[in-house]
Motif scaffolding. Structure first.
Motif, short mmCIF file in Angstrom:
data_model
loop_
_atom_site.label_atom_id
_atom_site.label_comp_id
_atom_site.label_asym_id
_atom_site.label_seq_id
_atom_site.Cartn_x
_atom_site.Cartn_y
_atom_site.Cartn_z
N ARG A 108 0.87 -1.19 0.00
CA ARG A 108 0.00 0.00 0.00
C ARG A 108 0.90 1.23 0.00
NH1 ARG A 108 -4.99 -0.41 3.77
NH2 ARG A 108 -5.63 -1.63 1.90
N VAL A 109 0.78 2.02 -1.05
CA VAL A 109 1.70 3.14 -1.28
C VAL A 109 0.95 4.45 -1.12
CG1 VAL A 109 3.36 4.15 -2.88
CG2 VAL A 109 2.98 1.68 -2.88
N TYR A 110 1.56 5.39 -0.35
CA TYR A 110 0.94 6.68 -0.05
C TYR A 110 1.79 7.82 -0.62
CZ TYR A 110 -1.70 4.23 3.68
OH TYR A 110 -2.50 3.39 4.41
N THR A 111 1.10 8.82 -1.15
CA THR A 111 1.68 10.14 -1.46
C THR A 111 0.58 11.17 -1.20
OG1 THR A 111 1.04 10.01 -3.80
CG2 THR A 111 3.27 9.27 -3.23
N PRO A 112 0.90 12.48 -1.15
CA PRO A 112 -0.15 13.49 -0.99
C PRO A 112 -1.20 13.39 -2.09
CG PRO A 112 2.00 14.48 -0.60
CD PRO A 112 2.25 13.09 -1.12
N GLY A 113 -2.42 13.08 -1.70
CA GLY A 113 -3.49 12.94 -2.67
C GLY A 113 -3.33 11.75 -3.59
N ALA A 114 -2.49 10.80 -3.24
CA ALA A 114 -2.18 9.62 -4.07
C ALA A 114 -1.69 10.02 -5.46
CB ALA A 114 -3.40 8.70 -4.18
N ARG A 115 -0.98 11.13 -5.55
CA ARG A 115 -0.51 11.64 -6.84
C ARG A 115 0.74 10.90 -7.29
NH1 ARG A 115 -2.11 17.25 -8.06
NH2 ARG A 115 -3.76 17.85 -6.61
N GLY A 116 0.81 10.66 -8.57
CA GLY A 116 2.03 10.20 -9.21
C GLY A 116 2.48 8.80 -8.84
N ILE A 117 1.59 7.94 -8.39
CA ILE A 117 1.96 6.56 -8.04
C ILE A 117 1.70 5.66 -9.25
CG2 ILE A 117 1.53 4.63 -6.50
CD1 ILE A 117 0.51 6.61 -4.42
N TYR A 118 2.73 4.98 -9.73
CA TYR A 118 2.52 4.02 -10.82
C TYR A 118 3.61 2.95 -10.74
CZ TYR A 118 6.18 6.44 -13.49
OH TYR A 118 7.36 7.00 -13.92
N LEU A 119 3.33 1.84 -11.38
CA LEU A 119 4.22 0.68 -11.40
C LEU A 119 4.84 0.55 -12.79
CD1 LEU A 119 5.03 -1.83 -9.59
CD2 LEU A 119 3.25 -3.08 -10.82
N ARG A 120 6.10 0.18 -12.85
CA ARG A 120 6.79 -0.01 -14.12
C ARG A 120 7.83 -1.12 -13.96
NH1 ARG A 120 10.56 5.38 -13.76
NH2 ARG A 120 12.24 4.43 -12.53
N PRO A 121 8.33 -1.69 -15.07
CA PRO A 121 9.45 -2.64 -14.98
C PRO A 121 10.69 -1.93 -14.41
CG PRO A 121 8.37 -2.79 -17.10
CD PRO A 121 7.79 -1.60 -16.43
N PRO A 122 11.56 -2.66 -13.75
CA PRO A 122 12.71 -2.01 -13.10
C PRO A 122 13.66 -1.38 -14.12
CG PRO A 122 12.97 -4.39 -13.07
CD PRO A 122 11.59 -4.13 -13.57
N MET A 123 14.05 -0.13 -13.84
CA MET A 123 15.00 0.56 -14.71
C MET A 123 16.43 0.11 -14.41
SD MET A 123 15.33 4.62 -15.58
CE MET A 123 15.73 5.17 -13.91
N LEU A 124 16.76 -0.03 -13.13
CA LEU A 124 18.08 -0.50 -12.71
C LEU A 124 17.88 -1.85 -12.02
CD1 LEU A 124 19.43 2.88 -11.25
CD2 LEU A 124 19.72 1.99 -13.57
N LYS A 125 18.05 -2.93 -12.74
CA LYS A 125 17.70 -4.25 -12.23
C LYS A 125 18.65 -4.76 -11.16
CE LYS A 125 15.23 -5.97 -16.30
NZ LYS A 125 15.12 -7.07 -17.28
N ASN A 126 19.93 -4.44 -11.28
CA ASN A 126 20.92 -5.01 -10.36
C ASN A 126 20.94 -4.25 -9.04
OD1 ASN A 126 21.78 -6.88 -12.36
ND2 ASN A 126 23.01 -5.27 -13.30
N ALA A 127 19.86 -4.39 -8.29
CA ALA A 127 19.70 -3.63 -7.06
C ALA A 127 20.70 -4.05 -5.99
CB ALA A 127 18.27 -3.78 -6.53
N HIS A 128 21.22 -5.27 -6.08
CA HIS A 128 22.10 -5.77 -5.02
C HIS A 128 23.43 -5.04 -4.97
CE1 HIS A 128 23.21 -7.89 -8.71
NE2 HIS A 128 24.43 -8.01 -8.19
N VAL A 129 23.80 -4.30 -6.04
CA VAL A 129 25.10 -3.62 -6.03
C VAL A 129 25.09 -2.38 -5.13
CG1 VAL A 129 25.56 -4.42 -8.37
CG2 VAL A 129 24.62 -2.13 -8.02
N PHE A 130 23.91 -1.96 -4.68
CA PHE A 130 23.82 -0.72 -3.93
C PHE A 130 23.86 -0.92 -2.41
CE2 PHE A 130 21.39 0.34 -7.89
CZ PHE A 130 22.36 1.17 -8.43
N HIS A 131 24.01 -2.15 -1.93
CA HIS A 131 24.03 -2.33 -0.47
C HIS A 131 25.14 -3.28 -0.07
CE1 HIS A 131 22.47 -6.49 -0.12
NE2 HIS A 131 21.81 -6.22 -1.23
N LEU A 132 25.56 -3.13 1.20
CA LEU A 132 26.52 -4.03 1.82
C LEU A 132 25.77 -4.88 2.84
CD1 LEU A 132 29.44 -1.46 2.26
CD2 LEU A 132 29.21 -3.19 0.47
#
Length: 661
Positions: free
Chosen positions: A616-640
């Motif tokens: 469940r995703v919240y923003t002011p007035g539920a503005r600008g919420i949408y789902l899309r395919p991942p732009m940067l797929k290799n998310a694991h490179v950003f964390h230790l």
């Protein structure tokens, strides 16, 4: 020039209330008080010269006024003092200077709008001259309207001087780093754009904010632009996008094209997609070459897009490049750039270079080859420096996409023209200001001191149009200080957190994600400005946490008291189910856009099952919420590894050098 006490006092008071103690008045006061500052060991640095008027800036108050007066202008009491010094022994003079000092420092008085904005005069008609920074017509009728200049200054300016002037709002942004909250209406921007697109054959540059892609393409854009009209899509702010692999720019470009299709531009005449950074200059030279080769002199070029997409910054970059006519690129006013949306009020334009002039294009190509060779050499040196240093490999100095936007020296001297045109030098007669050929053609060698667009009737122009607000963006609800916090200024290092079924994640006070149901824990990779705080709380305590900390430094945004918070739309939600069809092992499953805040990538934590969760995703007035395919797929490179006793991971600055272009 010499002054008596009364004349000096009246002069100081008049200058302050009309113009404020800065700019020209600040310089004059500085000349009066300079010797006193040295005498009393107090520092007083003069400001750099500014245009004709500014607004009130407090200045240090002197303890002694030191002047040299003629003998016939000095009173008997003053003759007894040391030569040239008027000390505070005269009570009358002392009281007057103390009174002026209090006014300068704002002591004992309430804020007076006239001391800030000057005096409006509704009897004077609005001029036909636009502001060089925002395009609004200059006037002195109302300081709450766009294009306002104080009447004390407006009356003294001639038409030629007005062409070089800027309105008070642009002046404040440029010289005082402050903002007057006056914005253009969305209806006004749409009206201007409809008129120009329906009248002329033109090329459209659609500028998209890569930080908020689909929300940068409002739903009326497909109906606003005819399908036959050629479009070049420009993805701006690529410098803030982190790289998850060496080929990440291709994934970004594919996401832009896919988003254009979702927004109704799939059947339009899209000729090119360019990824640039108007701020760092990356990709701008390549964009200029594309425009010159593909479009050339076929018609005018109009740049459109939403507010805060970087149009004004790109306009200034193109104005200071080979794309602008080289004779006037140093005299055309730059557009005003501000964090406040709606800075550009009307169209700003400049004549573009004639791409049919072969010797100009040949000189540009030569300069680009030389620049590319230098960049390749610098790239090799940077690689050697960073090879053995992990710290340098992760430094934004080396990982941020940059590119120099330079100007070719188009001096029309005999050596250059003979080199690029093949003309015989004997065919020219050279004067002081002009180059004349044997067939009578003349080429002006000097640069113009002023710019008048009427002198270029056969030129094509590049236009910067007012930005329009998308209903899906939350920018219109934010104040300038909040906009500075929400907008990233350098490459993002995303936050990585673990979200369990009983958790809620707050992304400042403007975004919230609840875990409703699913088959596994998920990792959220949050791409937002590094200035924004992230909090993870229990779902049962989420409402109490939000109500207690909204408007405080804990949540960061929004800022303000209760009355300010009441003006914002309340947080509203949309339920999003993430159930990808393809294998998402060790990669992100989907992206969730949170309006202008940024986006969140969702990755599963189990290797034995595909992700199937509902958030469940919240923003002011539920503005600008949408789902899309991942732009940067290799998310694991950003964390230790995970931080002990928390649900947050240590962030990892990717140590991947962007591949050379």
């Amino acid at each position: 020039m010499c002054y008596t006490m009364d004349v000096l006092t009246r002069w100081m008071t008049r200058r302050y209330f009309l113009y404020g103690a800065s700019g020209r008045s600040c310089q004059l006061m500085n000349s009066l008080f300079l010797s006193t500052s040295r005498h009393n060991n107090c520092s007083f640095k003069s400001k750099r010269r500014k245009p004709r008027y500014t607004d009130a800036i407090p200045i240090p108050s002197p303890a002694v006024v030191e002047m040299t007066l003629k003998d016939d202008q000095v009173s008997n009491e003053q003759k007894d003092m040391k030569t040239g010094k008027l000390d505070f022994f005269t009570s009358e003079f002392k009281d007057k200077v103390e009174e002026i000092t209090k006014e300068l420092n704002g002591v004992g008085r309430k804020a007076n709008p006239l001391s800030i904005y000057g005096t409006p005069d509704k009897s004077i008609e609005i001029s036909a001259v636009p502001c060089g920074g925002c395009g609004a017509l200059l006037h002195c009728q109302d300081f709450t309207q766009l294009g306002y200049i104080p009447s004390e200054v407006f009356k003294e300016l001639t038409v030629d001087q007005l062409k070089d002037a800027k309105c008070q709002k642009c002046h404040k942004i440029q010289y005082q780093n402050s903002v007057i909250d006056i914005r253009a209406s969305d209806e006004q921007a749409l009206k201007i754009i409809k008129e120009i697109l329906n009248k002329r054959r033109c090329l459209v540059l659609l500028v998209i904010d890569l930080f908020d892609i689909e929300n940068s393409i409002p739903d009326f854009i497909p109906f606003l632009i005819p399908q036959r009209m050629p479009i070049v899509v420009i993805g701006n702010k690529v410098d803030v996008i982190p790289q998850d692999n060496p080929q990440y720019l291709k994934a970004v470009k594919d996401t832009v094209l896919e988003s254009c299709g979702h927004c109704g531009l799939g059947n339009h005449n899209i000729k090119n997609v360019s990824l640039i950074s108007a701020k760092t200059g990356y990709g701008v030279e390549k964009l200029i070459s594309t425009l010159l080769e593909f479009w050339g002199m076929l018609g005018d070029v109009y740049m459109i897009g939403t507010v805060n997409s970087g149009k004004s910054t790109l306009y200034n970059a193109l104005l200071n490049s080979d794309y602008c006519n080289h004779k006037i690129r140093d005299v055309v006013c730059r557009a005003t750039v501000s964090a406040l949306p709606g800075t550009t009020i009307s169209t700003l334009k400049f004549p573009v270079i004639n791409s049919k002039t072969n010797w100009l294009m040949a000189m540009r190509r030569r300069r680009l080859h030389e620049t590319k060779a230098k960049d390749m050499l610098r790239h090799v040196k940077d690689g050697e420096r960073t090879r053995n240093s992990k710290k340098l490999m992760a430094s934004s100095k080396f990982t941020t996409l940059r590119g120099a936007v330079e100007k070719t020296d188009f001096d029309e001297d005999e050596e250059r023209r003979s080199q690029f045109t093949g003309f015989d030098l004997s065919a020219y007669e050279y004067g002081i200001k002009k180059v004349k050929t044997n067939d009578g053609k003349e080429f002006v060698r000097e640069k113009l001191a002023k710019y008048d667009e009427n002198n270029y009737p056969n030129s094509c122009f590049f236009h910067d149009t007012p930005g329009f607000l998308s209903d899906l963006q939350i920018l219109s609800f934010l104040q300038p200080d909040e906009l500075r916090l929400i907008t990233p200024t350098k490459k993002i290092v995303p936050h990585c957190i673990l979200l369990k079924p009983d958790n809620t994640a707050f992304i400042t006070g403007l975004g919230r994600i609840d875990y409703l149901e699913g088959n596994q824990d998920v990792m959220l990779v949050i791409y937002v400005s590094p200035k924004l705080p992230i909090h993870i709380v229990s779902k049962l305590e989420a409402e109490d946490f939000y109500n207690k900390n909204i408007g405080t430094d804990v949540l960061g945004l929004p800022l303000g008291d209760k009355s300010r918070l009441e003006k914002l739309p309340p947080l509203e939600s949309k339920d999003i189910r993430i159930q990808p069809r393809e294998n998402t092992h060790n990669v992100a499953a989907a992206d969730i856009q949170l309006s202008s805040l940024g986006w969140v990538s969702v990755a599963g934590m189990l290797h034995t099952a595909e992700v199937d969760v509902t958030l469940r995703v919240y923003t002011p007035g539920a503005r600008g919420i949408y789902l899309r395919p991942p732009m940067l797929k290799n998310a694991h490179v950003f964390h230790l590894n995970r931080i002990k006793n928390t649900l947050k991971y240590r962030r990892n600055k990717p140590k991947i050098k962007p591949f050379f272009h």
